[in-house]
Design an enzyme around this catalytic site. Structure first.
Site, PDB file in Angstrom:
ATOM      1  N   ARG A   1      -6.146   2.053  17.270  1.00 57.39           N
ATOM      2  CA  ARG A   1      -4.907   2.147  16.508  1.00 57.39           C
ATOM      3  C   ARG A   1      -4.348   3.552  16.685  1.00 57.39           C
ATOM      4  O   ARG A   1      -5.115   4.512  16.822  1.00 57.39           O
ATOM      5  CB  ARG A   1      -5.227   1.917  15.016  1.00 57.39           C
ATOM      6  CG  ARG A   1      -4.031   2.023  14.114  1.00 57.39           C
ATOM      7  CD  ARG A   1      -4.404   1.852  12.637  1.00 57.39           C
ATOM      8  NE  ARG A   1      -3.188   1.952  11.826  1.00 57.39           N
ATOM      9  CZ  ARG A   1      -3.157   1.921  10.496  1.00 57.39           C
ATOM     10  NH1 ARG A   1      -4.290   1.781   9.810  1.00 57.39           N
ATOM     11  NH2 ARG A   1      -2.025   2.016   9.856  1.00 57.39           N
TER      12      ARG A   1
ATOM     13  N   HIS B   1     -12.761  -3.254   6.827  1.00 52.20           N
ATOM     14  CA  HIS B   1     -12.686  -2.244   7.889  1.00 52.20           C
ATOM     15  C   HIS B   1     -14.028  -1.998   8.561  1.00 52.20           C
ATOM     16  O   HIS B   1     -14.184  -1.036   9.300  1.00 52.20           O
ATOM     17  CB  HIS B   1     -12.095  -0.953   7.334  1.00 52.20           C
ATOM     18  CG  HIS B   1     -10.651  -1.104   6.972  1.00 52.20           C
ATOM     19  ND1 HIS B   1      -9.686  -1.308   7.922  1.00 52.20           N
ATOM     20  CD2 HIS B   1     -10.019  -1.129   5.772  1.00 52.20           C
ATOM     21  CE1 HIS B   1      -8.511  -1.448   7.321  1.00 52.20           C
ATOM     22  NE2 HIS B   1      -8.676  -1.352   6.021  1.00 52.20           N
TER      23      HIS B   1
ATOM     24  N   LEU C   1       0.829  -1.199   0.000  1.00 50.90           N
ATOM     25  CA  LEU C   1       0.000   0.000   0.000  1.00 50.90           C
ATOM     26  C   LEU C   1       0.870   1.258   0.000  1.00 50.90           C
ATOM     27  O   LEU C   1       0.648   2.192  -0.772  1.00 50.90           O
ATOM     28  CB  LEU C   1      -0.928  -0.022   1.214  1.00 50.90           C
ATOM     29  CG  LEU C   1      -1.783   1.219   1.398  1.00 50.90           C
ATOM     30  CD1 LEU C   1      -2.693   1.442   0.204  1.00 50.90           C
ATOM     31  CD2 LEU C   1      -2.616   1.092   2.680  1.00 50.90           C
TER      32      LEU C   1
ATOM     33  N   TYR D   1     -11.731   5.829   5.350  1.00 48.99           N
ATOM     34  CA  TYR D   1     -11.069   5.188   4.218  1.00 48.99           C
ATOM     35  C   TYR D   1     -11.432   5.855   2.898  1.00 48.99           C
ATOM     36  O   TYR D   1     -10.624   5.893   1.968  1.00 48.99           O
ATOM     37  CB  TYR D   1     -11.337   3.673   4.214  1.00 48.99           C
ATOM     38  CG  TYR D   1     -10.344   2.987   5.118  1.00 48.99           C
ATOM     39  CD1 TYR D   1      -9.094   2.607   4.632  1.00 48.99           C
ATOM     40  CD2 TYR D   1     -10.594   2.821   6.466  1.00 48.99           C
ATOM     41  CE1 TYR D   1      -8.143   2.047   5.460  1.00 48.99           C
ATOM     42  CE2 TYR D   1      -9.647   2.261   7.312  1.00 48.99           C
ATOM     43  CZ  TYR D   1      -8.413   1.872   6.804  1.00 48.99           C
ATOM     44  OH  TYR D   1      -7.462   1.329   7.619  1.00 48.99           O
ATOM     45  N   GLN D   2     -12.630   6.404   2.814  1.00 50.06           N
ATOM     46  CA  GLN D   2     -13.002   7.117   1.594  1.00 50.06           C
ATOM     47  C   GLN D   2     -12.067   8.311   1.374  1.00 50.06           C
ATOM     48  O   GLN D   2     -11.580   8.550   0.274  1.00 50.06           O
ATOM     49  CB  GLN D   2     -14.454   7.612   1.682  1.00 50.06           C
ATOM     50  CG  GLN D   2     -14.890   8.354   0.420  1.00 50.06           C
ATOM     51  CD  GLN D   2     -16.384   8.552   0.341  1.00 50.06           C
ATOM     52  OE1 GLN D   2     -17.123   8.113   1.198  1.00 50.06           O
ATOM     53  NE2 GLN D   2     -16.835   9.230  -0.706  1.00 50.06           N
TER      54      GLN D   2
END
Ligand SMILES: [Ca+2]
Ligand SMILES: [Ca+2]
Ligand SMILES: [Ca+2]
Ligand SMILES: [Mg+2]
Ligand SMILES: [Mg+2]
Ligand SMILES: [Mg+2]
Ligand SMILES: [Mg+2]
Lengths: 738, 738
Positions: free
Chosen positions: B442, B417, B132, B260-261
């Site tokens: 996280r 996710h 990634l 995430y978008q």
């Protein structure tokens, strides 16, 4: 709409407390040309107009703080104080008529009022549950009355003088001597209330009673107030002047701490202003070395970068110099002091001035561009009437883009609002707490929380030593948590050196908290070349005649990022102890040091902080959290790290605290997430000296030496690890050659 | 200093990704006259100049996120992307030379590089621990290379094409198909990286591979990624266009959620911009109903009043539309969409634009005064490629001085996710959380916390149902916490009605989370006459074929002020359960309802909030706190109130949430510290209807009726407590006469 002044003589005599006929004239001719004054006037009009729109509401007293009658009576005095001034300044009689009508409603009710039905105060009021609030009422209403007494009819004046104000003054003083005749913020309000209404009514007997107290008050020297404070010591003076002599130190520090000082400043200064007008021979602003003006400066310095007061002793967090009493304080200090232009920048932040000559002067000063920044510097505020009872030390580092402040309480107990927290400290970065003092356990004016009063956890937790960043012996608070014992003693500040902004040092000794044991704590705020933010070096020496267990907590905030401790988390949580505040701590984990240096890094307010702690063989750490034994959820669930050492006679606690990095949740960058300090080493040194070597991650090394106060001498010379150190003074700090 | 262009044809062909020779000309002639563009350019120069001052640093890859090599390689691509544009815009060859030299250093190292030594990724990269990040590198470096490829020598071009970029593209695609050939944000980055470098090098094979994926990838359909997500479903398409078809709904909602978008938008839009230039025949901005522009609008609406994204699914709190990828998104959506003037006010807050034609257009629009406020409204963002897989509902009340927002997740699982949180919601007041979603577990890029990667508590806590404001059956997460099961289903949104801003309603049904049990949850945001802030009415109907135990948590924040619960605090704390997230909750107290309405008031951010909860005979409450079974202190110690009901077959949970008062720590005034709601009563009603009566403290009464989706009809008529109610639609809300 208009009423003819009924009594010209009386009219000429008013106003005289905050305003005078001359200052009224000055204000009238300045209206429209001094923006901050005009804005403050406009705001006052809006407030009073809103109160007038709700009509006259003078309910029979019934409720505790937060309840309807309590709140309404507070609203009344707040509105009327301003209405009196508005009548004087604008000449609009609607303000005078409203003031008169509300006061007459009080007069109708007052004489037949019993003491307030809520019975919990040692000095119950009539309008409120405690005389303290009644005294607040009378201080503000004296000003309201001063505004209109020259305008009302003789008959109204007789009614208000004799049916309301004189009985009110007697009630607060001769009928409640345990409230009036103390040296305490309660009595400051009480004496000022009586003195101000005495001035308004030209009643010299009341003014004298206010200034010098009541001769034979019959107070039992064993009596205590609701906070457990002594009412009166044997042979103690009383009255306003005694209250001005005693709680203020020569540096203007008020022994109860800034939260109570902020509350007490208003009556001190308001009465002083009135006395300066009516009794200039008292030279009240020069009294006791000009302590009143110094006190305002001290109070402004006892704040973080946001202007929020350090919550020493019983202090509710969030209170700041934005509060109304500080608006008055700043204006009065500017006008009666030496027009310090730094005060103007505080007034700018307050965005408000008093509606009198002092507020006008401040607004004019600002309008003339005279404001200077109020940059807070390091200072020692000595405690005690003579300045010989320890003191509060503030070390500050002002660097590009920020400021750090250490406040260390090496002061006297602080009367009934004091905490058992000798040599404790808090650390601030900008406007935020890094290492906190818990503050008080109270939700002021939140009725659901014990009527807004002190919660029992204030005594069982907030006042206890373990609730502070200071050392505890054998799970017992300093002075066994006994107020009378703690009040007999105070630490000695042995070093306070801030002339080099890069190496600032305070040392203090506490020899009485635990008989047979002496603590010497040195805190150094050190700015190194390549580090804009300072390191805080904390060196605590313990000497004792016997073996004891010690706990040294660190009240960090936020989330744990990393530690080299060997952590053990129990499957169930138990309280850490059974008394002295320990019953309120959940033991979330124990940690065993893995090396001679324990590191603990946390993230708070998007910043990384670390403590690096010198540890010995059998040291233990406890990760705790406040909240045990708290059936009503009165306490915040705040975390702490406790450094524990068992069975020690003499020994040393050393830690270095740093603010070293930042986290940005938008870029998701962690900058300098690791501590700059790599290692602290204790060096063998002769008696009287503590010597350390600090090593940074970049391998730079520094020597730190502190000298015990008993070994002070002009010049020191020491051989350590094959090097010779010579220096003058009580400490040494220098980079070592690699 | 100057180098002669070596290849005129190649020079004319560049730039072509974000810039073109025409847009470069436009920008050059506008320089100095469009303030926000000039400012953005200046900022980019400072960034790149600072990077150049540090010299060329291309270390052998070694570290995890947060470590040196990781951070340096990220710095390199961020700097070079800008350097390429700066060379084009300013013509200053120092930027071109630096870009070339850094890229040549990578070329020297690349071919002999093994996969990254850190082995924890399912698709290890070479430069970074996961592909990634390598794909991020290639997306940005493609732009850098595009800026200079026409300027370097033919030999350098051959070196970079053949020694660095083509091998890099092959590595990310054919050598790592499990990364490249998915429908997942990883593959979006992967395909865009390959496609962009293909465009730069005029390599059609790479561009086709990017657009349409790899034919025979040999991926095992049982394979999983590090988050436990399926790599590839049987028969699934791949490539950039498939990634554009599937995760976006017709409303522009991206099924993984806004965090995430926001991360995925950049490659989507950057590649779309390049394709629009080089392959206009694709009409990429009209593709799939113009979904790319809609997606930007959806994303901007999925934020609180500060512009911070709602942390649905795995979302790190604090990420906002200030992030760089949203600067690009806003600029591109403005330019390639219909020049929505509301986007200009977002760009103003961002205070930054892209250094290309889109950024120039935005800066010019702002300079011409075209900006309009971006007022966020209520909306339903349907989920699923066809918009038929539930959706995220946002209800907003915009009142004077503030705004409240409810976000309710009635959407599909959200790929790897996703969280197990059907029908869950969060509530915001202005920019602050009132009732929170925990977010992820996280610390992105904080190396000390598992190398910045997901913590194990993300699975054991953050994803579990009990970590959310939704209902849990038998201490088991929705779909037993099985990703594959949850991914098969989605709730149905049965009502979404926001045309009357004073009565906004969303209803959704979840029938599959627990087989045999159906949940219907209706949330109403109701603004009453005398209350500026809305009430939130939460009605949750449960029907089941058997008896179960239910828990409904309320993730409040701050401190408990009052409750009428009979609280019992245990002497020791135990975890609430053993699995499904329950093992992470400390049980701080249990509460037994004292009446049929339980009230719970808390203070947070200086505001008073209350929940009034309809309770039944054997209901129980649990005051819990996150943090049990957390040996590394990875979790925030956040509180919750859990409403528990044992042994229920069919039943009803109702609560009303309000923001009713304020606390000012400076004036110490508590305004409206008590809830406005006094009572909720459940009224007997026929099957298919739920009827309630709400009574306020001021005695006003309201009827609330909701209709089960199975009983929907055009017109309803109901007799309740001697009154007749008739209405159209799925709910009724009206004041009753007193
Ligand atoms: Ca204290
Ligand atoms: Ca304190
Ligand atoms: Ca979530
Ligand atoms: Mg602050
Ligand atoms: Mg304290
Ligand atoms: Mg926010
Ligand atoms: Mg979640």
């Amino acid at each position: 709409q208009t009423t003819t002044p009924s009594d010209l003589e009386s009219n000429a005599d008013h106003p005289k407390l905050m305003l005078t006929s001359k200052s009224v004239d000055d204000i009238k001719s300045a209206l429209g040309s001094v923006p901050l004054f005009d804005k403050s006037l406009e705001r006052a009009k809006q407030e009073v107009d809103a109160a007038m729109a709700e009509g006259i509401q003078v309910p029979i007293p019934k409720d505790m703080a937060g309840g309807y009658t309590h709140t309404q009576h507070k609203k009344n005095y707040a509105a009327l104080q301003k209405a009196g001034a508005l009548f004087q300044i604008t000449g609009d009689t609607k303000y005078a008529a409203f003031t008169r009508d509300v006061l007459l409603a009080y007069a109708k009710m007052y004489k037949s009022l019993p003491r307030h039905p809520q019975e919990r105060s040692y000095a119950r009021g009539k309008i409120f549950w405690q005389c303290l609030n009644d005294a607040n009422w009378l201080v503000y209403m004296s000003q309201a009355y001063d505004g209109i007494r020259g305008w009302i009819t003789e008959e109204e004046r007789q009614t208000l003088d004799n049916e309301l104000f004189r009985p009110f003054a007697d009630f607060l003083s001769i009928e409640t001597p345990q409230f009036f005749n103390r040296v305490h913020n309660h009595s400051t309000w009480g004496t000022v209330a009586v003195g101000m209404i005495g001035l308004v009514m030209n009643d010299d007997e009341l003014v004298d009673r206010a200034l010098f107290g009541i001769k034979d008050d019959g107070i039992d020297s064993a009596a205590l107030d609701n906070d457990g404070g002594t009412i009166k010591k044997e042979g103690q003076k009383s009255g306003f002047l005694a209250n001005l002599d005693e709680p203020f130190s020569p540096d203007g520090y008020y022994t109860e701490g800034p939260y109570y000082q902020r509350y007490a400043m208003y009556p001190f200064l308001a009465f002083a202003q009135a006395l300066e007008t009516k009794k200039p021979e008292l030279k009240i602003f020069e009294y006791n070395g000009g302590v009143l003006i110094k006190a305002v400066d001290a109070l402004l310095n006892l704040t973080d970068a946001d202007g929020e007061f350090f919550p020493l002793n019983d202090g509710q967090k969030g209170m700041s110099y934005q509060t109304a009493s500080l608006v008055s304080a700043v204006d009065i200090a500017y006008y009666y002091g030496n027009q310090d232009p730094r005060l103007l920048s505080v007034a700018l932040q307050q965005d408000n001035v008093q509606l009198d000559a002092t507020g006008l002067a401040v607004a004019q000063g600002i309008h003339q561009g005279k404001a200077q920044p109020f940059i807070k510097e390091s200072m020692l505020l000595r405690d005690g009437a003579k300045g010989d009872e320890g003191g509060v030390a503030i070390l500050r580092a002002n660097y590009e883009g920020g400021t750090m402040a250490l406040v260390m309480k090496n002061a006297a107990h602080g009367l009934s609002h004091g905490h058992f927290d000798k040599l404790s400290y808090s650390l601030y970065e900008d406007g935020e707490e890094v290492l906190q003092d818990y503050g008080l356990a109270r939700f002021v004016n939140v009725e659901q929380k014990n009527g807004g009063g002190y919660l029992k956890e204030n005594t069982s937790w907030a006042k206890q030593t373990i609730a502070h960043n200071t050392i505890v012996q054998d799970e017992t608070s300093h002075y066994k948590g006994i107020f009378k014992e703690s009040s007999k003693h105070h630490p000695e500040v042995t070093t306070f050196e801030t002339s080099d902004p890069n190496i600032q040092v305070v040392s203090a000794v506490e020899a009485n908290a635990y008989p047979g044991t002496e603590f010497t704590r040195t805190m150094m705020m050190v700015t190194l070349d390549h580090h804009k933010k300072p390191l805080l070096i904390d060196i605590l020496n313990v000497t004792s005649d016997s073996n004891h267990k010690y706990d040294l907590p660190l009240y960090y905030k936020g989330q744990v990022v990393a530690t080299n401790l060997d952590l053990n988390t129990p499957p169930q949580l138990s309280p850490l102890g059974t008394k002295a505040g320990y019953q309120h701590i959940w033991k979330e984990a124990t940690g065993i040091p893995s090396t001679e240096n324990t590191q603990f890094t946390w993230l708070d307010n998007k910043k990384f902080y670390s403590a690096t702690v010198l540890t010995e063989g059998k040291d233990q750490f406890i990760l705790g959290r406040v909240g045990a034994s708290d059936p009503e959820f009165n306490l915040r669930r705040d975390p702490m790290l406790i450094h524990r050492r068992n069975n020690m006679k003499n020994g040393l606690f050393v830690q270095v605290i740093e603010s070293h990095g930042t986290y940005n949740p938008v870029t998701e960058k962690a900058e300098n997430a690791y501590a700059a300090i790599q290692n602290i080493k204790s060096l063998a040194s002769p008696q009287g000296y503590t010597a350390l070597e600090l090593t940074l991650q970049n391998k730079d090394r520094y020597a730190v030496i502190v000298v015990d106060s008993a070994f002070a001498k002009a010049q020191h010379k020491l051989e350590l690890s094959n090097s010779t150190y010579t220096w003058k003074g009580t400490y040494y700090f220098k980079q070592l050659k690699n």
